[in-house]
Scaffold this active site. Structure first.
Site, short mmCIF file in Angstrom:
data_model
loop_
_atom_site.label_atom_id
_atom_site.label_comp_id
_atom_site.label_asym_id
_atom_site.label_seq_id
_atom_site.Cartn_x
_atom_site.Cartn_y
_atom_site.Cartn_z
CB SER A 1 53.91 37.17 58.77
OG SER A 1 54.02 36.97 57.38
CB CYS B 1 49.11 41.30 65.76
SG CYS B 1 47.89 42.57 65.84
P1 NAD Z 1 50.63 36.07 56.31
O1 NAD Z 1 51.68 37.10 56.19
O2 NAD Z 1 50.97 34.65 56.06
O3 NAD Z 1 49.43 36.40 55.28
C1 NAD Z 1 48.83 37.67 55.21
C2 NAD Z 1 48.31 37.89 53.80
O4 NAD Z 1 49.41 37.88 52.89
C3 NAD Z 1 47.33 36.84 53.32
O5 NAD Z 1 46.27 37.47 52.65
C4 NAD Z 1 48.17 35.97 52.39
O6 NAD Z 1 47.42 35.41 51.34
C5 NAD Z 1 49.19 36.94 51.86
N1 NAD Z 1 50.48 36.28 51.56
C6 NAD Z 1 51.03 35.24 52.23
N2 NAD Z 1 52.22 34.91 51.68
C7 NAD Z 1 52.42 35.76 50.65
C8 NAD Z 1 53.47 35.92 49.70
N3 NAD Z 1 54.56 35.13 49.70
N4 NAD Z 1 53.36 36.89 48.77
C9 NAD Z 1 52.28 37.70 48.76
N5 NAD Z 1 51.25 37.58 49.63
C10 NAD Z 1 51.32 36.63 50.57
O7 NAD Z 1 49.96 36.27 57.75
P2 NAD Z 1 48.89 35.34 58.47
O8 NAD Z 1 49.55 34.07 58.90
O9 NAD Z 1 47.65 35.26 57.67
O10 NAD Z 1 48.56 36.23 59.75
C11 NAD Z 1 49.29 36.19 60.93
C12 NAD Z 1 50.33 37.27 60.98
O11 NAD Z 1 49.72 38.55 60.86
C13 NAD Z 1 51.09 37.32 62.30
O12 NAD Z 1 52.45 37.56 62.03
C14 NAD Z 1 50.46 38.49 63.03
O13 NAD Z 1 51.29 39.10 64.00
C15 NAD Z 1 50.18 39.41 61.89
N6 NAD Z 1 49.15 40.38 62.23
C16 NAD Z 1 49.55 41.66 62.43
C17 NAD Z 1 48.62 42.62 62.79
C18 NAD Z 1 49.03 44.03 63.00
O14 NAD Z 1 48.16 44.88 63.06
N7 NAD Z 1 50.32 44.34 63.13
C19 NAD Z 1 47.27 42.26 62.92
C20 NAD Z 1 46.90 40.95 62.68
C21 NAD Z 1 47.86 40.00 62.34
#
Ligand code: NAD
Length: 507
Positions: free
Chosen positions: A234, A289
């Site tokens: 995200s 995404c």
């Molecule tokens: P997220 O940001 O919650 O988590 C992603 C990763 O970050 C996970 O491994 C998680 O453990 C880690 N993380 C979460 N909170 C954290 C923090 N406070 N500090 C450090 N690390 C942390 O995302 P999600 O819910 O797993 O995935 C969905 C999101 O990913 C959506 O916003 C989607 O649009 C995005 N996404 C983007 C793409 C792209 O290519 N642009 C592709 C797939 C998904």
């Protein structure tokens, strides 16, 4: 609603460090099957020490791996491709059990991941440098692309098997070693794939997997041995990873969230556009995404036709567990995410959008505790609404009405995200104007999900990507290597030369 089973009865998901499955960290969390709402496993959450052990293993494995001829490294990728194909059912069963997406969709994401492994097996060709003879008297110059050292990847829940494969196969094929931190919500498939890489001949320590949460991520961000970090997730977390990683002197690419608009022009083939929109909006329950959560219809007649078509198609959709091949859409990933997405639908109603199809009360017989939400469709969505501005990441499609293509493009350009977009039209001039000028990184023309193939690169604009290089494809070769330029001269023996105090040139 969640029926948690006592901790000791749940299978434990460990870390893969130095070629061994190991425990590490005193914390853990449940992994749920979203179709049943039952906790089925428990994933260990790595502490600082465990992550440092993984980094130490990657660091120790680096010199020998870097010195391994690129063709030998590439052969591991070729063997891995075969193993992934042979184990596809096993891998996809894990994706569907933990993420919830229907099996055909799990197979699709695995196939896209395999194509990244295939592309990584061309690394010897891609790593060829640049050479120039006679850049000066008796002088040649060349640039080569050297590995960085220990690299790391942090991945989201929505493509648990594909997104890790965007990262480590190319990083490793380029001579780096790697520490992967998959999503703690659905970690099993990435771990299985890493074990298959060992079976394919990857030396222990070259690829390590640590399961965990913020503590694991922050350890990767702080450790000086980690040279580069790829992140997908995200936008708020992407921004945090980018800022912290860069401040700590690392190379970082951080791909973030999205809110992708599809423009439907008055001349579009509406039935085909509607079919395309159905898959793009509701496939994988909207948890992509590159999903299309917004349609911008040019002209009221276009909007009326699109809404009517979508209504008919939604009525035919089947929602249920991803293991049943007759279902089109599975559950959302977690109870918390289900509540969040449902909350957005409530919000849209309060904001005054017209809820044409309400999926909030869908019940799946035999799966009453699953996180199922039916397809939702809003008409008359307006730019000021929260359901327009924020990423919902669920099966919620909003239709907006505008009068001109330019009005549609102004809307898209003003949005904070710029991941993907598409236009449905039969007018080549309009399509060309749109793709030339729109402020978005990936554009489809009559293609609803313009996800680049493995030999192009993936990335959005604006707040959908922090960093200069896109993910996978040719940009990944550049991201996981650094250029070194060598200039050499072998003057003829016996020729005496005076000192040159002016800057050397070819003048
Ligand atoms: P997220 O940001 O919650 O988590 C992603 C990763 O970050 C996970 O491994 C998680 O453990 C880690 N993380 C979460 N909170 C954290 C923090 N406070 N500090 C450090 N690390 C942390 O995302 P999600 O819910 O797993 O995935 C969905 C999101 O990913 C959506 O916003 C989607 O649009 C995005 N996404 C983007 C793409 C792209 O290519 N642009 C592709 C797939 C998904």
């Amino acid at each position: 609603m969640n029926k948690a089973i006592p901790m000791q009865t749940l299978p434990q998901i460990q870390h893969l460090i130095g070629g061994q499955l190991v425990a590490g960290g005193s914390r853990s969390q449940e992994v749920f099957n979203p179709a049943t709402g039952m906790a089925e496993k428990r994933v260990l959450l790595a502490d600082k020490l465990t992550v440092e052990q993984a980094i130490a293993n990657a660091h120790a494995a680096y010199p020998a791996w870097r010195a391994t001829p690129p063709l030998k490294r590439a052969r591991v990728m070729s063997t891995l491709k075969v193993l992934l194909e042979a184990n596809a059912e096993r891998i996809c069963a894990l994706v569907t059990a933990e993420h919830g997406k229907v099996l055909a969709d799990s197979l699709g994401e695995l196939q896209r991941g395999i194509e990244n492994v295939e592309y990584a097996s061309y690394a010897p060709e891609l790593l060829k440098g640049e050479h120039s003879k006679n850049v000066g008297p008796s002088m040649d110059s060349w640039s080569e692309f050297q590995a960085l050292g220990v690299t790391a990847g942090i991945t989201p829940f929505n493509f648990p098997v594909m997104v890790p494969l965007w990262m480590w196969p190319m990083a490793i094929a380029c001579g780096n070693t790697f520490v992967l931190k998959p999503s703690e919500r659905d970690p099993s498939s990435a771990l299985l794939v890493a074990q298959l890489a060992l079976d394919a001949g990857l030396p222990p320590g070259v690829l390590n997997v640590v399961n965990g949460d913020k503590e694991a991520v922050d350890t990767l961000l702080a450790d000086k041995r980690v040279q580069a970090i790829s992140f997908v997730g995200s936008t708020p977390i992407a921004q945090y990873i980018y800022a912290t990683g860069c401040a700590n002197g690392k190379r970082v690419q951080a791909l973030g969230g999205a809110k992708n608009h599809a423009v439907v022009m008055p001349d579009a083939d509406v039935p085909n556009a509607v079919s395309a929109l159905m898959g793009a909006a509701y496939g994988s329950c909207g948890e992509r995404c590159m999903a299309i959560p917004l349609v911008v219809a040019v002209g009221d007649a276009t909007a009326d036709a699109v809404v009517a078509g979508l209504k008919v198609e939604i009525a035919k959709m089947k929602v249920g567990p991803g293991t049943d091949a007759s279902n089109d859409m599975g559950p959302l990933v977690t109870q918390a995410h289900f509540e969040k997405v449902k909350g957005y639908v409530d919000q849209g109603v309060l904001e005054g959008a017209t809820l044409v199809v309400d999926g909030r009360n869908v019940k799946v017989s035999g799966h009453e505790s699953g996180y199922f939400l039916g397809a939702c469709l809003f008409d008359n969505v307006k730019p000021g609404m929260k359901i327009y501005q924020e990423e919902i990441f669920g099966p919620v499609l909003g239709v907006m009405r505008v009068k001109t293509l330019q009005e549609a493009m102004d809307l898209i350009d003003a949005h904070e995200y710029g991941n993907g977009t598409c236009i449905f039209t039969r007018d080549g001039e309009a399509a060309r104007y749109f793709s030339d000028n729109i402020l978005v990184g990936m554009v489809g023309i009559n293609v609803p999900l313009p996800v680049p193939v493995a030999y192009h690169s993936f990335g959005g604009w604006k707040r959908s990507l922090f960093g200069d290089l896109h993910g996978y494809g040719p940009d990944a070769v550049r991201f996981y290597t650094k250029r070194k330029t060598i200039t050499q001269r072998w003057p003829s023996a016996g020729v005496r030369e005076g000192a040159l105090f002016s800057f050397p040139t070819n003048r």
